[in-house]
Design a protein around this motif. Sequence first.
Motif, short mmCIF file in Angstrom:
data_model
loop_
_atom_site.label_atom_id
_atom_site.label_comp_id
_atom_site.label_asym_id
_atom_site.label_seq_id
_atom_site.Cartn_x
_atom_site.Cartn_y
_atom_site.Cartn_z
N GLY A 11 80.00 58.42 10.59
CA GLY A 11 81.25 59.13 10.34
C GLY A 11 81.11 60.63 10.13
O GLY A 11 82.05 61.29 9.75
N ALA A 12 79.90 61.16 10.37
CA ALA A 12 79.69 62.60 10.22
C ALA A 12 78.75 63.09 11.31
O ALA A 12 77.95 62.33 11.84
N TYR A 13 78.89 64.36 11.65
CA TYR A 13 78.08 64.97 12.69
C TYR A 13 77.23 66.10 12.12
O TYR A 13 77.62 66.75 11.16
N THR A 14 76.11 66.36 12.76
CA THR A 14 75.29 67.52 12.41
C THR A 14 75.85 68.75 13.12
O THR A 14 76.70 68.64 14.02
N VAL A 15 75.36 69.91 12.73
CA VAL A 15 75.78 71.16 13.37
C VAL A 15 75.50 71.12 14.87
O VAL A 15 76.36 71.48 15.68
N SER A 16 74.33 70.66 15.26
CA SER A 16 74.01 70.64 16.70
C SER A 16 74.89 69.65 17.47
O SER A 16 75.27 69.92 18.61
N GLU A 17 75.24 68.53 16.86
CA GLU A 17 76.13 67.57 17.53
C GLU A 17 77.52 68.17 17.72
O GLU A 17 78.12 68.03 18.80
N VAL A 18 78.03 68.85 16.70
CA VAL A 18 79.35 69.48 16.80
C VAL A 18 79.32 70.57 17.88
O VAL A 18 80.25 70.69 18.67
N ALA A 19 78.24 71.35 17.91
CA ALA A 19 78.12 72.40 18.92
C ALA A 19 78.19 71.80 20.33
O ALA A 19 78.90 72.33 21.19
N ARG A 20 77.47 70.71 20.56
CA ARG A 20 77.50 70.05 21.87
C ARG A 20 78.90 69.52 22.19
O ARG A 20 79.39 69.69 23.31
N LEU A 21 79.54 68.90 21.22
CA LEU A 21 80.88 68.33 21.45
C LEU A 21 81.91 69.41 21.78
O LEU A 21 82.79 69.19 22.60
N LEU A 22 81.80 70.56 21.13
CA LEU A 22 82.79 71.62 21.31
C LEU A 22 82.40 72.65 22.37
O LEU A 22 83.20 73.52 22.71
#
Length: 67
Positions: A11-22
């Motif tokens: 239910g949570a993302y890391t900074v790098s995962e959010v960067a990839r998603l966005l």
Amino acid sequence: MKFGRELRVEGAYTVSEVARLLGISPTTVRAWIRRGKLRAFKFIHHQYLIPKGEVERIIKTTRGRKG
């Protein structure tokens, strides 16, 4: 919770995962966190975790702004 090179919490993302998603850089994600645009919490070893709902909110609010 899974430990390894990258921390994984359900239910949570890391900074790098959010960067990839966005489609943005991890530096931009961290800047958004510091400015309060993106809510996150610090976890082990100064890593930020961003709740899934917060990522969904950002996607909805930024949709249609490109181009």
